[in-house]
Design a protein around this motif. Structure first.
Motif, short mmCIF file in Angstrom:
data_model
loop_
_atom_site.label_atom_id
_atom_site.label_comp_id
_atom_site.label_asym_id
_atom_site.label_seq_id
_atom_site.Cartn_x
_atom_site.Cartn_y
_atom_site.Cartn_z
N PHE A 52 0.84 -1.21 0.00
CA PHE A 52 0.00 0.00 0.00
C PHE A 52 0.87 1.25 0.00
O PHE A 52 0.64 2.19 -0.77
CB PHE A 52 -0.93 0.01 1.22
N HIS A 56 0.69 4.10 -2.84
CA HIS A 56 0.27 5.44 -2.41
C HIS A 56 1.35 6.48 -2.74
O HIS A 56 1.04 7.57 -3.24
CB HIS A 56 -0.01 5.40 -0.91
N ASN A 60 0.99 9.65 -5.27
CA ASN A 60 1.26 11.03 -4.85
C ASN A 60 2.14 11.77 -5.84
O ASN A 60 2.01 12.97 -6.03
CB ASN A 60 1.96 11.04 -3.48
N ARG A 78 -12.04 6.24 -7.22
CA ARG A 78 -13.41 6.11 -6.70
C ARG A 78 -14.37 5.56 -7.74
O ARG A 78 -15.39 4.97 -7.39
CB ARG A 78 -13.91 7.47 -6.21
N ARG A 95 -9.77 -0.26 1.88
CA ARG A 95 -9.95 0.08 3.31
C ARG A 95 -10.30 -1.16 4.12
O ARG A 95 -9.82 -1.34 5.24
CB ARG A 95 -11.08 1.11 3.47
N PHE A 150 1.17 9.87 13.24
CA PHE A 150 1.19 10.57 11.96
C PHE A 150 -0.06 10.23 11.14
O PHE A 150 -0.72 11.09 10.59
CB PHE A 150 2.46 10.20 11.17
N HIS A 154 -2.71 12.64 9.58
CA HIS A 154 -2.75 12.63 8.12
C HIS A 154 -4.19 12.44 7.59
O HIS A 154 -4.61 13.10 6.65
CB HIS A 154 -1.84 11.50 7.64
N LEU A 155 -4.93 11.54 8.23
CA LEU A 155 -6.32 11.31 7.80
C LEU A 155 -7.18 12.53 8.10
O LEU A 155 -8.03 12.92 7.30
CB LEU A 155 -6.90 10.06 8.47
N LEU A 158 -5.87 15.19 5.26
CA LEU A 158 -6.09 15.06 3.80
C LEU A 158 -7.25 14.13 3.40
O LEU A 158 -7.59 14.07 2.23
CB LEU A 158 -4.78 14.61 3.13
N THR A 159 -7.82 13.40 4.36
CA THR A 159 -8.96 12.55 3.98
C THR A 159 -10.27 13.14 4.50
O THR A 159 -11.22 13.33 3.75
CB THR A 159 -8.77 11.11 4.51
N VAL A 172 -7.92 17.06 -4.46
CA VAL A 172 -6.76 16.57 -3.72
C VAL A 172 -5.56 17.52 -3.89
O VAL A 172 -4.83 17.81 -2.93
CB VAL A 172 -6.40 15.14 -4.20
N TYR A 189 5.58 16.23 8.78
CA TYR A 189 5.48 15.19 7.75
C TYR A 189 6.85 14.59 7.45
O TYR A 189 6.99 13.37 7.33
CB TYR A 189 4.88 15.77 6.45
N ASN A 193 7.91 10.79 8.24
CA ASN A 193 8.29 9.90 7.14
C ASN A 193 9.70 9.36 7.30
O ASN A 193 10.00 8.27 6.82
CB ASN A 193 8.08 10.60 5.79
N LEU A 196 9.14 6.58 9.52
CA LEU A 196 8.57 5.49 8.71
C LEU A 196 9.69 4.76 7.95
O LEU A 196 9.69 3.53 7.85
CB LEU A 196 7.54 6.05 7.72
N TYR A 237 8.01 10.27 -0.68
CA TYR A 237 7.00 10.93 0.17
C TYR A 237 7.40 12.35 0.56
O TYR A 237 6.61 13.27 0.43
CB TYR A 237 6.75 10.11 1.45
C1 HEM Z 1 4.16 13.27 2.36
C2 HEM Z 1 3.56 12.12 2.43
C3 HEM Z 1 2.12 11.87 2.07
C4 HEM Z 1 1.26 12.59 1.29
C5 HEM Z 1 1.53 13.89 0.56
C6 HEM Z 1 0.00 11.89 1.29
C7 HEM Z 1 -1.14 12.30 0.62
C8 HEM Z 1 -2.41 11.77 0.80
C9 HEM Z 1 -3.63 12.29 0.24
C10 HEM Z 1 -3.72 13.51 -0.65
C11 HEM Z 1 -4.64 11.49 0.64
C12 HEM Z 1 -6.13 11.63 0.25
C13 HEM Z 1 -6.33 10.91 -1.07
C14 HEM Z 1 -7.75 10.97 -1.57
O1 HEM Z 1 -8.64 11.41 -0.84
O2 HEM Z 1 -7.95 10.53 -2.71
C15 HEM Z 1 -4.07 10.45 1.46
C16 HEM Z 1 -4.78 9.44 2.07
C17 HEM Z 1 -4.23 8.44 2.81
N1 HEM Z 1 -2.89 8.27 3.11
FE1 HEM Z 1 -1.40 9.51 2.58
N2 HEM Z 1 0.13 10.75 2.03
C18 HEM Z 1 1.41 10.70 2.54
C19 HEM Z 1 1.96 9.73 3.35
C20 HEM Z 1 1.27 8.63 3.80
C21 HEM Z 1 1.86 7.56 4.55
C22 HEM Z 1 3.33 7.49 4.94
C23 HEM Z 1 0.86 6.67 4.83
C24 HEM Z 1 0.92 5.37 5.56
C25 HEM Z 1 1.83 5.03 6.43
C26 HEM Z 1 -0.35 7.19 4.27
C27 HEM Z 1 -1.58 6.59 4.36
C28 HEM Z 1 -2.75 7.12 3.86
C29 HEM Z 1 -4.06 6.52 4.05
C30 HEM Z 1 -4.35 5.24 4.83
C31 HEM Z 1 -4.99 7.34 3.39
C32 HEM Z 1 -6.50 7.16 3.32
C33 HEM Z 1 -6.89 6.37 2.10
C34 HEM Z 1 -8.40 6.24 2.11
O3 HEM Z 1 -9.07 7.15 1.64
O4 HEM Z 1 -8.86 5.25 2.63
N3 HEM Z 1 -0.06 8.37 3.64
N4 HEM Z 1 -2.71 10.64 1.54
#
Ligand code: HEM
Length: 250
Positions: A52, A56, A60, A78, A95, A150, A154-155, A158-159, A172, A189, A193, A196, A237
């Motif tokens: 994952f 991801h 990005n 989606r 999920r 984190f 993060h959720l 950005l979520t 996004v 961040y 990271n 991580l 990242y």
């Molecule tokens: C600088 C680093 C990162 C950026 C810029 C980033 C960016 C994003 C963005 C924009 C979303 C929303 C995507 C959407 O709604 O379509 C998201 C969701 C998510 N990110 Fe990240 N991410 C980063 C690092 C990480 C890391 C390191 C992890 C895990 C260890 C992670 C886990 C997740 C998860 C679980 C979601 C939710 C996915 C869902 O909608 O179920 N992210 N991230």
């Protein structure tokens, strides 16, 4: 007359502490009841997490192609399978896999950590082994909680958007720019990271051992793989928040 002293706690009438025997679960759940089973589950859930995290990070990087490309990609996640599959089919599928995977990984890690603390220290064969094993396990116990903290932020950022200063559903690109315009957030961040990266390095290294692939001849390959994987993930990242903060992405 001198009274004979009791020779044991039982003789003295003190009841020894007895652990309630753990109920044996049916196979294959019983595998998880042993330490070896938990290590195995940690390795397998770790591999799912690594897959994952890789996907991801690659997703990005679409930010460098512009707002349209990134938002179309996020929308595609989606709407994939439409009109046959319901909206969000892939996202909800991922999920449903990720949540139990994360819970199992954390539970097994916590159980093994607790058991390790309770166990009497067993001597290592050499001082070098001791230092290596100690450093590895110690970093896992602090990098794991940092990554979890984190993830919660993060959720929200950005979520769900509650921690984002200007969240717009479906945009996004805009949400990332709004978030990474704040330097303390970028610092957090980057720090998270890096943690991580350390976690992934040790995870990628030790998962082979947990899965029983324990061969001295492949140790160099394991080390190279763990290093390259961690460096590529962290680099991919952290580049985005930094590029936004310094104005490379506008
Ligand atoms: C600088 C680093 C990162 C950026 C810029 C980033 C960016 C994003 C963005 C924009 C979303 C929303 C995507 C959407 O709604 O379509 C998201 C969701 C998510 N990110 Fe990240 N991410 C980063 C690092 C990480 C890391 C390191 C992890 C895990 C260890 C992670 C886990 C997740 C998860 C679980 C979601 C939710 C996915 C869902 O909608 O179920 N992210 N991230």
């Amino acid at each position: 007359m001198v009274e004979a002293r009791p020779r044991s706690t039982v003789e003295a009438g003190v009841q020894p502490l007895r652990r309630r025997p753990e109920k044996q679960l049916p196979y294959p759940l019983s595998i998880y009841q042993s330490a070896v089973g938990k290590k195995w589950v940690m390795a397998v859930t770790g591999v799912v997490g690594m897959a994952f995290i890789t996907m991801h990070m690659l997703g990005n990087l679409k930010i460098y192609l512009g707002a349209e490309e990134l938002n179309a990609y996020a929308d595609g996640l989606r709407t994939v399978g439409a009109p046959f599959a319901p909206h969000g089919f892939l996202l909800w599928g991922v999920r449903l896999v990720l949540l139990p995977t994360l819970l199992l990984h954390v539970h097994a890690a916590w159980w093994l950590w607790r058991q390790n603390r309770r166990a009497r220290p067993v001597k290592y064969q050499s001082k070098r082994d001791y230092i290596a094993a100690d450093w590895a396990s110690r970093t896992m116990t602090w990098t794991g909680p940092i990554v979890l903290l984190f993830l919660a932020f993060h959720l929200l950022d950005l979520t769900w958007g509650t921690a984002n200063p200007d969240f717009r559903h479906g945009d996004v690109y805009h949400n990332m720019l709004a978030s990474f315009d704040r330097w303390p957030v970028v610092v957090a961040y980057v720090a998270a990271n890096l943690a991580l990266g350390v976690h992934l390095y040790h995870g990628a290294w030790s998962l082979f051992q947990s899965l029983g692939v324990n061969n001295a001849r492949i140790n160099t390959a394991r080390r190279v793989f763990a290093t390259l994987f961690a460096v590529a993930i962290v680099g991919g990242y952290v580049s985005t928040p930094i590029a936004i903060l310094i104005g490379v992405i506008e």
